[in-house]
Design a protein around this motif. Structure first.
Motif, PDB file in Angstrom:
ATOM      1  N   ARG A   1      -2.345   7.170  -7.489  1.00 36.93           N
ATOM      2  CA  ARG A   1      -1.339   6.281  -6.873  1.00 36.93           C
ATOM      3  C   ARG A   1      -0.262   5.878  -7.887  1.00 36.93           C
ATOM      4  O   ARG A   1       0.927   5.890  -7.580  1.00 36.93           O
ATOM      5  CB  ARG A   1      -2.002   5.027  -6.296  1.00 36.93           C
ATOM      6  CG  ARG A   1      -2.809   5.269  -5.052  1.00 36.93           C
ATOM      7  CD  ARG A   1      -3.377   3.926  -4.536  1.00 36.93           C
ATOM      8  NE  ARG A   1      -4.331   4.115  -3.493  1.00 36.93           N
ATOM      9  CZ  ARG A   1      -4.030   4.415  -2.233  1.00 36.93           C
ATOM     10  NH1 ARG A   1      -2.772   4.567  -1.883  1.00 36.93           N
ATOM     11  NH2 ARG A   1      -4.976   4.555  -1.324  1.00 36.93           N
TER      12      ARG A   1
ATOM     13  N   GLU B   1       3.771   6.833  -7.819  1.00 36.13           N
ATOM     14  CA  GLU B   1       4.792   5.783  -7.866  1.00 36.13           C
ATOM     15  C   GLU B   1       5.761   5.982  -9.029  1.00 36.13           C
ATOM     16  O   GLU B   1       6.981   5.909  -8.852  1.00 36.13           O
ATOM     17  CB  GLU B   1       4.149   4.396  -7.958  1.00 36.13           C
ATOM     18  CG  GLU B   1       5.188   3.297  -7.942  1.00 36.13           C
ATOM     19  CD  GLU B   1       4.600   1.911  -7.890  1.00 36.13           C
ATOM     20  OE1 GLU B   1       5.339   0.975  -8.262  1.00 36.13           O
ATOM     21  OE2 GLU B   1       3.440   1.743  -7.494  1.00 36.13           O
TER      22      GLU B   1
ATOM     23  N   ALA C   1      -5.892   9.611  -0.407  1.00 35.19           N
ATOM     24  CA  ALA C   1      -6.262   8.500  -1.289  1.00 35.19           C
ATOM     25  C   ALA C   1      -6.736   7.312  -0.449  1.00 35.19           C
ATOM     26  O   ALA C   1      -7.725   6.652  -0.807  1.00 35.19           O
ATOM     27  CB  ALA C   1      -5.079   8.098  -2.171  1.00 35.19           C
ATOM     28  N   ASP C   2      -6.062   7.054   0.676  1.00 28.86           N
ATOM     29  CA  ASP C   2      -6.503   5.978   1.574  1.00 28.86           C
ATOM     30  C   ASP C   2      -7.894   6.265   2.116  1.00 28.86           C
ATOM     31  O   ASP C   2      -8.752   5.371   2.172  1.00 28.86           O
ATOM     32  CB  ASP C   2      -5.520   5.805   2.732  1.00 28.86           C
ATOM     33  CG  ASP C   2      -4.175   5.242   2.315  1.00 28.86           C
ATOM     34  OD1 ASP C   2      -4.067   4.675   1.200  1.00 28.86           O
ATOM     35  OD2 ASP C   2      -3.218   5.371   3.101  1.00 28.86           O
TER      36      ASP C   2
ATOM     37  N   HIS D   1       3.363  14.196  -1.678  1.00 26.89           N
ATOM     38  CA  HIS D   1       2.817  12.915  -2.126  1.00 26.89           C
ATOM     39  C   HIS D   1       2.277  12.106  -0.946  1.00 26.89           C
ATOM     40  O   HIS D   1       1.236  11.455  -1.072  1.00 26.89           O
ATOM     41  CB  HIS D   1       3.884  12.092  -2.856  1.00 26.89           C
ATOM     42  CG  HIS D   1       4.211  12.590  -4.209  1.00 26.89           C
ATOM     43  ND1 HIS D   1       5.377  12.221  -4.857  1.00 26.89           N
ATOM     44  CD2 HIS D   1       3.564  13.429  -5.063  1.00 26.89           C
ATOM     45  CE1 HIS D   1       5.416  12.806  -6.046  1.00 26.89           C
ATOM     46  NE2 HIS D   1       4.316  13.549  -6.196  1.00 26.89           N
ATOM     47  N   ARG D   2       2.978  12.109   0.171  1.00 23.38           N
ATOM     48  CA  ARG D   2       2.509  11.354   1.341  1.00 23.38           C
ATOM     49  C   ARG D   2       1.131  11.855   1.775  1.00 23.38           C
ATOM     50  O   ARG D   2       0.256  11.076   2.129  1.00 23.38           O
ATOM     51  CB  ARG D   2       3.480  11.470   2.524  1.00 23.38           C
ATOM     52  CG  ARG D   2       4.902  10.954   2.299  1.00 23.38           C
ATOM     53  CD  ARG D   2       5.081   9.443   2.125  1.00 23.38           C
ATOM     54  NE  ARG D   2       4.678   8.849   0.888  1.00 23.38           N
ATOM     55  CZ  ARG D   2       5.316   8.959  -0.305  1.00 23.38           C
ATOM     56  NH1 ARG D   2       6.415   9.646  -0.439  1.00 23.38           N
ATOM     57  NH2 ARG D   2       4.856   8.350  -1.371  1.00 23.38           N
TER      58      ARG D   2
ATOM     59  N   LEU E   1      -1.447  10.653  -0.695  1.00 24.18           N
ATOM     60  CA  LEU E   1      -1.734   9.231  -0.522  1.00 24.18           C
ATOM     61  C   LEU E   1      -2.556   8.978   0.739  1.00 24.18           C
ATOM     62  O   LEU E   1      -3.355   8.032   0.784  1.00 24.18           O
ATOM     63  CB  LEU E   1      -0.433   8.427  -0.510  1.00 24.18           C
ATOM     64  CG  LEU E   1       0.307   8.416  -1.848  1.00 24.18           C
ATOM     65  CD1 LEU E   1       1.669   7.736  -1.702  1.00 24.18           C
ATOM     66  CD2 LEU E   1      -0.526   7.758  -2.948  1.00 24.18           C
TER      67      LEU E   1
END
Length: 185
Positions: free
Chosen positions: A125, A129, A18-19, A11-12, A15
């Motif tokens: 995202r 979460e 995603a950033d 997931h990190r 993300l």
């Protein structure tokens, strides 16, 4: 490492990309131009890492084990998780088609592409979460001690194969390269 830690580590990475996607969308919105090669790599990451490596582990190992213990596809938050996997896969199909038709200088198409990429990233995202703050804990209540142990063994075996074959390092390197490219703008 444990099944949950493996998924959270993935997931990190998701993300991180995603950033980078958000920054590329901001660039497209500011300039009206999409950097075709860069967005192609972003979409490729989401397609092959998220849709090809990450989600199948969840679907085939974790969700399957939860089903075995009585969780149904209609139970929340599993229903949401499955629905978002399906939606994300379909949205990646749409983004890939849009990317194929994206021509340099076509401001309108670039802006539409950015809007769809933003929507995909927003769902991604939210999905991460909910998975980390709700679903994993819910799954723990369904799973027996033996289930958790077996899941850890299964996830670690798959993870080890990905490390040994260089698959994981390839996607980690790509994710870091995408972030670096976006930070240079």
């Amino acid at each position: 490492m444990g099944w949950r830690k493996i998924l959270e580590k993935e997931h990190r990475l998701m993300l991180e990309v995603a950033d980078a996607s958000d920054k590329e969308c901001a660039h497209i919105e500011a300039t009206g131009e999409a950097r075709i090669e860069l967005v192609g790599e972003i979409i490729g990451f989401f397609r092959y890492f998220c849709d090809g490596l990450h989600d199948p582990k969840e679907d085939g190992l974790l969700f399957a084990r939860c089903h075995k213990r009585g969780m149904t596809n209609d139970d929340e938050p599993l229903e949401q998780m499955l629905g978002e996997h399906e939606w994300c896969s379909g949205e990646l199909d749409s983004l890939e088609r849009r990317l194929e038709r994206l021509e340099p200088g076509d401001r309108e198409a670039a802006l539409v592409f950015a809007a769809h990429l933003r929507e995909y990233v927003s769902v991604l995202r939210c999905h991460v979460e909910v998975e980390e703050t709700v679903f994993f804990d819910t799954a723990q209540h369904y799973l027996t001690e033996e289930d958790r142990h077996q899941l850890t063994e299964e996830f670690e075996a798959v993870h080890w194969d990905e490390v040994e074959e260089g698959v994981l390092s390839y996607w980690e390197d790509l994710a870091h390269r995408l972030v670096a490219a976006e930070n240079q703008v």
